[in-house]
Design an enzyme around this catalytic site. Structure first.
Site, PDB file in Angstrom:
ATOM      1  N   GLU A  95      -3.280  -4.395  -2.991  1.00 33.84           N
ATOM      2  CA  GLU A  95      -3.817  -5.323  -3.998  1.00 33.84           C
ATOM      3  C   GLU A  95      -3.911  -4.654  -5.364  1.00 33.84           C
ATOM      4  O   GLU A  95      -3.586  -5.248  -6.393  1.00 33.84           O
ATOM      5  CB  GLU A  95      -5.217  -5.815  -3.597  1.00 33.84           C
ATOM      6  CG  GLU A  95      -5.256  -6.659  -2.344  1.00 33.84           C
ATOM      7  CD  GLU A  95      -5.373  -5.843  -1.057  1.00 33.84           C
ATOM      8  OE1 GLU A  95      -4.962  -4.669  -1.043  1.00 33.84           O
ATOM      9  OE2 GLU A  95      -5.890  -6.398  -0.066  1.00 33.84           O
ATOM     10  N   ASN A 113       0.825  -1.210   0.000  1.00 35.08           N
ATOM     11  CA  ASN A 113       0.000   0.000   0.000  1.00 35.08           C
ATOM     12  C   ASN A 113       0.859   1.259   0.000  1.00 35.08           C
ATOM     13  O   ASN A 113       1.931   1.301   0.597  1.00 35.08           O
ATOM     14  CB  ASN A 113      -1.012   0.005   1.153  1.00 35.08           C
ATOM     15  CG  ASN A 113      -0.429  -0.300   2.510  1.00 35.08           C
ATOM     16  OD1 ASN A 113       0.509  -1.067   2.641  1.00 35.08           O
ATOM     17  ND2 ASN A 113      -0.996   0.300   3.542  1.00 35.08           N
ATOM     18  N   CYS A 120     -10.299  -5.000   0.511  1.00 37.26           N
ATOM     19  CA  CYS A 120     -11.445  -4.091   0.603  1.00 37.26           C
ATOM     20  C   CYS A 120     -12.329  -4.235  -0.638  1.00 37.26           C
ATOM     21  O   CYS A 120     -11.949  -4.885  -1.623  1.00 37.26           O
ATOM     22  CB  CYS A 120     -10.965  -2.641   0.767  1.00 37.26           C
ATOM     23  SG  CYS A 120     -10.399  -1.879  -0.768  1.00 37.26           S
ATOM     24  N   GLU A 126       0.394   5.250   0.679  1.00 35.78           N
ATOM     25  CA  GLU A 126      -0.514   6.281   1.213  1.00 35.78           C
ATOM     26  C   GLU A 126      -0.109   7.678   0.752  1.00 35.78           C
ATOM     27  O   GLU A 126       0.943   7.876   0.131  1.00 35.78           O
ATOM     28  CB  GLU A 126      -0.546   6.162   2.744  1.00 35.78           C
ATOM     29  CG  GLU A 126      -1.120   4.820   3.172  1.00 35.78           C
ATOM     30  CD  GLU A 126      -1.323   4.670   4.670  1.00 35.78           C
ATOM     31  OE1 GLU A 126      -0.844   5.510   5.455  1.00 35.78           O
ATOM     32  OE2 GLU A 126      -1.964   3.681   5.057  1.00 35.78           O
ATOM     33  N   CYS A 170     -10.807  -3.212  -3.993  1.00 39.40           N
ATOM     34  CA  CYS A 170      -9.814  -4.171  -4.492  1.00 39.40           C
ATOM     35  C   CYS A 170     -10.497  -5.431  -5.033  1.00 39.40           C
ATOM     36  O   CYS A 170     -10.090  -5.980  -6.054  1.00 39.40           O
ATOM     37  CB  CYS A 170      -8.808  -4.516  -3.399  1.00 39.40           C
ATOM     38  SG  CYS A 170      -7.704  -3.137  -3.044  1.00 39.40           S
TER      39      CYS A 170
HETATM   40  N1  THU Z   1      -5.299  -1.349   2.586  1.00 41.21           N
HETATM   41  C1  THU Z   1      -4.799  -2.200   1.661  1.00 41.21           C
HETATM   42  O1  THU Z   1      -3.657  -2.045   1.200  1.00 41.21           O
HETATM   43  N2  THU Z   1      -5.591  -3.210   1.229  1.00 41.21           N
HETATM   44  C2  THU Z   1      -6.868  -3.421   1.644  1.00 41.21           C
HETATM   45  O2  THU Z   1      -7.556  -4.243   1.085  1.00 41.21           O
HETATM   46  C3  THU Z   1      -7.391  -2.656   2.767  1.00 41.21           C
HETATM   47  C4  THU Z   1      -6.618  -1.468   3.173  1.00 41.21           C
HETATM   48  C5  THU Z   1      -4.461  -0.224   3.022  1.00 41.21           C
HETATM   49  C6  THU Z   1      -4.953   1.115   2.567  1.00 41.21           C
HETATM   50  C7  THU Z   1      -4.363   2.036   3.601  1.00 41.21           C
HETATM   51  O3  THU Z   1      -3.044   2.367   3.220  1.00 41.21           O
HETATM   52  C8  THU Z   1      -4.307   1.182   4.860  1.00 41.21           C
HETATM   53  O4  THU Z   1      -4.424  -0.162   4.430  1.00 41.21           O
HETATM   54  C9  THU Z   1      -5.411   1.489   5.863  1.00 41.21           C
HETATM   55  O5  THU Z   1      -6.656   1.449   5.275  1.00 41.21           O
END
Ligand code: THU
Length: 146
Positions: free
Chosen positions: A58, A45, A95, A47, A98
Site C-alpha cells: 500500500e 510489497n 496494516c 521485503e 499503511c
Molecule cells: N504487507 C503488506 O504489503 N501490506 C499490509 O498491509 C500488511 C503486510 C506485507 C509486508 C510483508 O512483506 C508481508 O506482507 C508480511 O507482513
C-alpha cells in the site's frame, strides 16, 4: 464506481501481487490505485533481509502515486493478498502504518479514498473512507501546522 472499473482495479492487484518481492513471508500483496485523472498506479510489497527495511504494498503504491502524480486526487485503492504457504481467506486489511499513510493523502485531498479489500477467495470488502478504519487518527493538527 462502475463494476467494470472496480473489476479492472481488482484484476491489476492480482497481477501485481504476483510481482511482489516476498521471499521471507511468502505473503504477496498487490495494490492498484485509481486516480482522478484515470491513471492507475500499482504497487506490491518489497521485503528485505533486514526485515524492517521492507515496505508494504500500500505504501509502495501511495508513495509512487504521490511521486508521479503530485496533487492528483486518489479515488480508490484496491488491495489483494495471497500466500504460497496457505490460502488467504479474509480480505487483506491494510496494516496500521499503511492506514496512517493513506490517511495523510485523504486528509490532504479532502475527499474520501475508497478501499477495496480482496482475499484469495470469498467476498471483496469495500470501505468508503480510510477514516472508517482509523479512528482517532493522528494528523498534522497535533503539530500545529494546519
Ligand atoms: N504487507 C503488506 O504489503 N501490506 C499490509 O498491509 C500488511 C503486510 C506485507 C509486508 C510483508 O512483506 C508481508 O506482507 C508480511 O507482513
Amino acid at each position: 464506481m462502475e463494476d467494470k472499473t472496480l473489476k479492472t482495479l481488482i484484476d491489476k492487484t492480482i497481477a501485481f501481487a504476483g510481482n511482489a518481492y516476498a521471499p521471507y513471508s511468502k505473503f504477496s500483496v498487490g495494490t492498484a490505485i485509481l486516480l482522478d485523472n484515470n491513471q492507475i498506479v500499482t504497487g506490491n510489497n518489497q521485503e528485505n533481509a533486514s526485515y524492517p527495511s521492507g515496505l508494504c504494498a500500500e505504501r509502495v503504491a501511495v508513495f509512487h502515486a504521490g511521486a508521479k502524480f503530485p496533487g492528483v486526487t486518489i479515488k480508490s485503492i484496491a488491495i489483494s493478498a495471497s500466500s504460497s504457504k496457505h490460502e488467504v481467506e479474509a480480505p487483506a486489511a491494510p496494516c496500521g502504518n499503511c492506514r496512517q499513510s493513506i490517511m495523510e493523502y485523504e486528509q490532504k485531498q479532502k475527499t474520501p479514498i475508497t478501499l477495496l479489500l480482496r482475499s484469495e477467495k470469498g467476498p471483496i470488502y469495500k470501505c468508503n473512507s480510510v477514516a472508517d478504519i482509523l479512528p482517532l487518527a493522528f494528523n498534522n493538527s497535533f503539530l500545529g501546522d494546519s
